[in-house]
Design a protein around this motif. Sequence first.
Motif, mmCIF file in Angstrom:
data_model
loop_
_atom_site.group_PDB
_atom_site.id
_atom_site.type_symbol
_atom_site.label_atom_id
_atom_site.label_comp_id
_atom_site.label_asym_id
_atom_site.label_seq_id
_atom_site.Cartn_x
_atom_site.Cartn_y
_atom_site.Cartn_z
ATOM 1 N N HIS A 20 0.842 -1.196 0.000
ATOM 2 C CA HIS A 20 0.000 0.000 0.000
ATOM 3 C C HIS A 20 0.877 1.246 0.000
ATOM 4 O O HIS A 20 2.096 1.182 0.164
ATOM 5 N N GLY A 21 0.241 2.370 -0.215
ATOM 6 C CA GLY A 21 0.955 3.634 -0.307
ATOM 7 C C GLY A 21 0.761 4.248 -1.685
ATOM 8 O O GLY A 21 0.218 3.633 -2.604
ATOM 9 N N MET A 22 1.213 5.496 -1.828
ATOM 10 C CA MET A 22 1.057 6.200 -3.101
ATOM 11 C C MET A 22 2.431 6.464 -3.707
ATOM 12 O O MET A 22 3.346 6.958 -3.051
ATOM 13 N N LEU A 23 2.548 6.138 -5.002
ATOM 14 C CA LEU A 23 3.787 6.328 -5.749
ATOM 15 C C LEU A 23 3.481 7.259 -6.925
ATOM 16 O O LEU A 23 2.616 6.949 -7.745
ATOM 17 N N LEU A 24 4.167 8.390 -6.977
ATOM 18 C CA LEU A 24 3.913 9.378 -8.016
ATOM 19 C C LEU A 24 5.096 9.480 -8.977
ATOM 20 O O LEU A 24 6.254 9.428 -8.552
ATOM 21 N N VAL A 25 4.793 9.629 -10.260
ATOM 22 C CA VAL A 25 5.807 9.911 -11.272
ATOM 23 C C VAL A 25 5.522 11.298 -11.809
ATOM 24 O O VAL A 25 4.406 11.579 -12.263
ATOM 25 N N THR A 26 6.507 12.198 -11.750
ATOM 26 C CA THR A 26 6.292 13.578 -12.146
ATOM 27 C C THR A 26 7.185 13.952 -13.322
ATOM 28 O O THR A 26 8.210 13.319 -13.580
ATOM 29 N N GLY A 27 6.777 14.990 -14.009
ATOM 30 C CA GLY A 27 7.545 15.471 -15.153
ATOM 31 C C GLY A 27 6.618 16.105 -16.166
ATOM 32 O O GLY A 27 5.391 15.942 -16.104
ATOM 33 N N GLU A 56 -6.875 8.721 0.077
ATOM 34 C CA GLU A 56 -7.672 7.833 0.925
ATOM 35 C C GLU A 56 -7.476 6.369 0.520
ATOM 36 O O GLU A 56 -7.415 5.478 1.376
ATOM 37 N N ALA A 57 -7.355 6.111 -0.791
ATOM 38 C CA ALA A 57 -7.118 4.741 -1.259
ATOM 39 C C ALA A 57 -5.772 4.231 -0.768
ATOM 40 O O ALA A 57 -5.641 3.065 -0.358
ATOM 41 N N ALA A 58 -4.755 5.097 -0.798
ATOM 42 C CA ALA A 58 -3.424 4.686 -0.332
ATOM 43 C C ALA A 58 -3.429 4.402 1.160
ATOM 44 O O ALA A 58 -2.696 3.519 1.638
ATOM 45 N N LEU A 59 -4.266 5.113 1.911
ATOM 46 C CA LEU A 59 -4.305 4.939 3.360
ATOM 47 C C LEU A 59 -5.163 3.750 3.776
ATOM 48 O O LEU A 59 -5.134 3.350 4.943
ATOM 49 N N THR A 60 -5.955 3.198 2.843
ATOM 50 C CA THR A 60 -6.847 2.088 3.187
ATOM 51 C C THR A 60 -6.385 0.773 2.571
ATOM 52 O O THR A 60 -7.203 -0.090 2.231
ATOM 53 N N ILE A 84 -5.133 18.957 0.034
ATOM 54 C CA ILE A 84 -4.955 17.763 0.866
ATOM 55 C C ILE A 84 -4.280 18.174 2.165
ATOM 56 O O ILE A 84 -3.293 18.918 2.165
ATOM 57 N N GLU A 85 -4.792 17.690 3.272
ATOM 58 C CA GLU A 85 -4.186 18.010 4.571
ATOM 59 C C GLU A 85 -2.744 17.516 4.617
ATOM 60 O O GLU A 85 -2.455 16.384 4.194
ATOM 61 N N PRO A 86 -1.825 18.321 5.098
ATOM 62 C CA PRO A 86 -0.409 17.944 5.104
ATOM 63 C C PRO A 86 -0.123 16.619 5.804
ATOM 64 O O PRO A 86 0.713 15.846 5.350
ATOM 65 N N PHE A 87 -0.838 16.330 6.900
ATOM 66 C CA PHE A 87 -0.571 15.074 7.611
ATOM 67 C C PHE A 87 -0.998 13.869 6.764
ATOM 68 O O PHE A 87 -0.407 12.793 6.861
ATOM 69 N N VAL A 143 -0.853 13.871 3.405
ATOM 70 C CA VAL A 143 0.184 13.758 2.367
ATOM 71 C C VAL A 143 1.359 12.970 2.912
ATOM 72 O O VAL A 143 1.856 12.023 2.280
ATOM 73 N N GLY A 144 1.830 13.332 4.077
ATOM 74 C CA GLY A 144 2.984 12.648 4.664
ATOM 75 C C GLY A 144 2.715 11.185 4.943
ATOM 76 O O GLY A 144 3.598 10.338 4.773
ATOM 77 N N SER A 145 1.482 10.859 5.346
ATOM 78 C CA SER A 145 1.159 9.473 5.691
ATOM 79 C C SER A 145 0.950 8.590 4.468
ATOM 80 O O SER A 145 1.284 7.403 4.480
ATOM 81 N N SER A 146 0.377 9.160 3.401
ATOM 82 C CA SER A 146 0.011 8.337 2.246
ATOM 83 C C SER A 146 1.107 8.243 1.196
ATOM 84 O O SER A 146 1.277 7.201 0.557
ATOM 85 N N LEU A 147 1.856 9.314 1.002
ATOM 86 C CA LEU A 147 2.855 9.353 -0.068
ATOM 87 C C LEU A 147 4.078 8.550 0.337
ATOM 88 O O LEU A 147 4.681 8.787 1.392
ATOM 89 N N ASP A 148 4.449 7.582 -0.511
ATOM 90 C CA ASP A 148 5.573 6.708 -0.179
ATOM 91 C C ASP A 148 6.826 7.030 -0.987
ATOM 92 O O ASP A 148 7.940 6.902 -0.489
ATOM 93 N N CYS A 149 6.653 7.452 -2.239
ATOM 94 C CA CYS A 149 7.819 7.716 -3.081
ATOM 95 C C CYS A 149 7.403 8.612 -4.246
ATOM 96 O O CYS A 149 6.287 8.507 -4.749
ATOM 97 N N VAL A 150 8.329 9.473 -4.663
ATOM 98 C CA VAL A 150 8.109 10.313 -5.835
ATOM 99 C C VAL A 150 9.289 10.118 -6.788
ATOM 100 O O VAL A 150 10.449 10.196 -6.382
ATOM 101 N N LEU A 151 8.960 9.848 -8.045
ATOM 102 C CA LEU A 151 9.981 9.710 -9.083
ATOM 103 C C LEU A 151 9.782 10.832 -10.090
ATOM 104 O O LEU A 151 8.726 10.943 -10.715
ATOM 105 N N ALA A 152 10.786 11.696 -10.231
ATOM 106 C CA ALA A 152 10.767 12.723 -11.283
ATOM 107 C C ALA A 152 11.656 12.249 -12.416
ATOM 108 O O ALA A 152 12.699 11.635 -12.175
ATOM 109 N N GLN A 153 11.258 12.524 -13.656
ATOM 110 C CA GLN A 153 12.100 12.085 -14.761
ATOM 111 C C GLN A 153 12.014 13.023 -15.957
ATOM 112 O O GLN A 153 11.074 13.792 -16.116
#
Length: 554
Positions: A306-313, A395-399, A424-427, A429-439
């Motif tokens: 579980h958790g949220m993984l974002l790819v940015t760019g 919410e999906a990442a937290l559940t 999104i409430e900062p707490f 964001v910190g709890s759900s976001l697991d990794c960010v990949l920029a490319q």
Amino acid sequence: MDPTLRPLLDALKAIGVDANAVDAAGAEAVRSGRPIRAVLINDSVVTEEQLTEAAAYAAGIKTLDLVNFTPERAALEMVPLPIVLRHRVLGLSTANGELLVGITDPADIVALDDVRAATGMPVRPVVVARSEVRRIIQELQRDQRDLGEANEDDNQAPNMAAVSAGSEDAPIVKYVNSLIEQAIQNRASDLHLEPTEGDMRIRYRIDGVLHQIDRVPRNVQAALISRLKIMSNVDITERRVPQNGRITVQIRDRSVDLRTATLPTVWGEKIVLRVLDTGGMELDLKKLGFTEANYDRFAESFSKPHGMLLVTGPTGSGKSTTLYSTLARISRPEVNVITVEDPVEYRMQGINQVQVNSKAGLTFAAVLPAILRSDPDVVLIGEIRDGATAQIAVEAALTGHLVLSTLHTNDAPGAVTRLTEMGIEPFLVGSSLDCVLAQRLARRLCDWCKEAYAPTAAELAAARWPEEDVKVPELVYRPKGCRNCAGTGYRGRLALHEVMPVTAEIETLAVRRASAGEIREVAVAQGMYDLRADGLAKAAAGQTSIREVLRVAI
């Protein structure tokens, strides 16, 4: 032995062709009176590529591979067709007041004199393969014929029968088909058809850079756009609002999808076709240019339940390819993967893919609750565009779900602040976001012609070389240009990455609404290579150039 043959025969030996076979071919040409080219090619002594290279070597000029080079339309039209047909010469491009001319026989001085006289420009010859010249001449003749026929009714509205899906012999239909086929053969990622005041400009994006390949008369514009809209299954009568569609074409033995986007402009509708070539798509994460350290950091995140993984760019930076490659790694029969995309770019086996339909009310925010009721293990959201979508993703990442998505930010730390800006409430964001990949995608140096040199201190200083992370190399490489890269010095692309796991320290910074700069400092201190450092490490390894890294990464 005929002395006129000696330079070419010596050049063939110099590039490694068997000397005895070359001498025998020369003797046969003298004995039979056949042209030396016919003897060498027809008797399978050399390949056409070897003959082209030897001819250039003998004349002391460069070669150019027309397979991967798109001539400028204006340059092609500078040389009159009778001269093209008589001498097998082509105008290829113009730069600094001179015309680059492709020629099959560099000893044909008359051909170059005729081109100079016809164009009034100094010429710079390059040797090109005869088969490629023949192919381009056939395309020129066909395009002139097709557009000429389509141009006959310039004062009339486009004939719908002539551009309908069933009229495959219509001139405009044949022109559109050849345009798409050429784009795919040239490895283009996008086709741009842009109306201007006087005509329509056609450009391909190849390796991230736009190249103009044609200009068509303005009176053909309506028929051309109508044909593409019919193929894309969008409203042909609607010209006031943007529309999106999809085309599937058959190129030889494979199907290629193209995503269509129309945009009203002051001179008419602009159309962009994004090539979604799954046949040429590499779905192996380890082959996408990750360094070992970055791959390990990224794999640790998508291996979690579980958790949220974002790819940015930015658009066109390879985010979709990375996400689909990630899905290919984690998709198994025991894992339920559901995606919601706008549009579905690549169709994958074993994955439930949902297409957004805004007209029917099927938006990201509307469909996500239904997806979460379908017992998914992994959810891919094509893009987080608004606060409602972001809230459901968090919410999906937290559940207990693994959520993968994309976000438009300039770097990895910026994703944290971007989510809080979306409401999104900062707490959370910190709890759900697991990794960010920029490319980003940088052009890869051509392995055939890249040139080694010692970087100067000024160049290293301008690049802000990260000496603490990347050892300064004695030699780096720069583009030179050859027939294998169409004279650009680059062939293909590679990804630059910035992987930021969200650690406890970064989570704390998110909760107190720290700036992206503060988050970056902590991430770098914890071992994150930023995009520029990753790119310069790849420049040090000879994969790309310093200038190319600085073009795509600040």
